[in-house]
Scaffold this active site. Sequence first.
Site, mmCIF file in Angstrom:
data_model
loop_
_atom_site.group_PDB
_atom_site.id
_atom_site.type_symbol
_atom_site.label_atom_id
_atom_site.label_comp_id
_atom_site.label_asym_id
_atom_site.label_seq_id
_atom_site.Cartn_x
_atom_site.Cartn_y
_atom_site.Cartn_z
ATOM 1 N N LYS A 49 107.333 -29.908 -1.196
ATOM 2 C CA LYS A 49 106.633 -29.252 -0.093
ATOM 3 C C LYS A 49 106.344 -27.803 -0.478
ATOM 4 O O LYS A 49 107.249 -27.071 -0.879
ATOM 5 C CB LYS A 49 107.488 -29.315 1.174
ATOM 6 C CG LYS A 49 106.793 -28.823 2.426
ATOM 7 C CD LYS A 49 107.707 -28.981 3.639
ATOM 8 C CE LYS A 49 107.019 -28.483 4.890
ATOM 9 N NZ LYS A 49 107.908 -28.582 6.076
ATOM 10 N N HIS B 140 104.929 -25.441 1.581
ATOM 11 C CA HIS B 140 104.812 -24.532 2.715
ATOM 12 C C HIS B 140 106.056 -24.669 3.583
ATOM 13 O O HIS B 140 106.903 -25.520 3.338
ATOM 14 C CB HIS B 140 103.551 -24.845 3.525
ATOM 15 C CG HIS B 140 103.537 -26.246 4.082
ATOM 16 N ND1 HIS B 140 103.180 -27.335 3.314
ATOM 17 C CD2 HIS B 140 103.864 -26.731 5.313
ATOM 18 C CE1 HIS B 140 103.270 -28.440 4.047
ATOM 19 N NE2 HIS B 140 103.686 -28.097 5.258
#
Length: 220
Positions: A102, A104
């Site tokens: 991921k 963000h």
Amino acid sequence: MTYKEEFIKFMSESGVLTFGNFTLKSGRKAPYFINTGNYMKGSHLAKLGTFYAECIKENNIDADILFGPAYKGIPLSVCASLSLFSKYGIDMYYSFDRKEIKDHGEGGMFIGKQPKDEDRVIIIEDVMTSGKALKEVLPKLQEAAKVKVVAMVITVDRMEKALEGELSAVQSVYQEYGIPVYSIVTINDIIQALEKGIIPGKEHLQAMKDYRSQYGVETK
């Protein structure tokens, strides 16, 4: 009944363990099939967690993190963590990986406990067929930190030769990585449960023994 016999009964009643004529992914014709996708309810996971906890406690596996490889391992690591605490007061972290990092928010590869140097990890899986899940997840863990994978815990050890060689998946994992694999039950336990009448399906007993004789390996 022992907890192993209770687990085999639970698998049968949940439709996870069935008998008949099945063509496996390997191409082998097997008289039994284990479909862990049939664990679908809260009651299933609550019970399943207690059996993982029993196996971990019985084998005195000491660790910091219960790690469940995505995706099937995710609920398994969570329910095992809950049961260890509620039944034995053992408060282990749980963790699982993302399929993609991921980029963000909090970011990262892992959800739950982030692996740190010296963490001792138990990998929680359902049924090991080839050891593929371990081969995929071990580099992720080792890239994140200098963790020590102290064990894998699975539900059923098929005790079955791989397509190539004379070792089972469990034996191969130990030989290649030095990681012991503990199972709640083995195929021998299931055969004994049929013999004792703990679960229905005694008419498949001879086929089970024949399959075990043809493809089985012995473990020390």
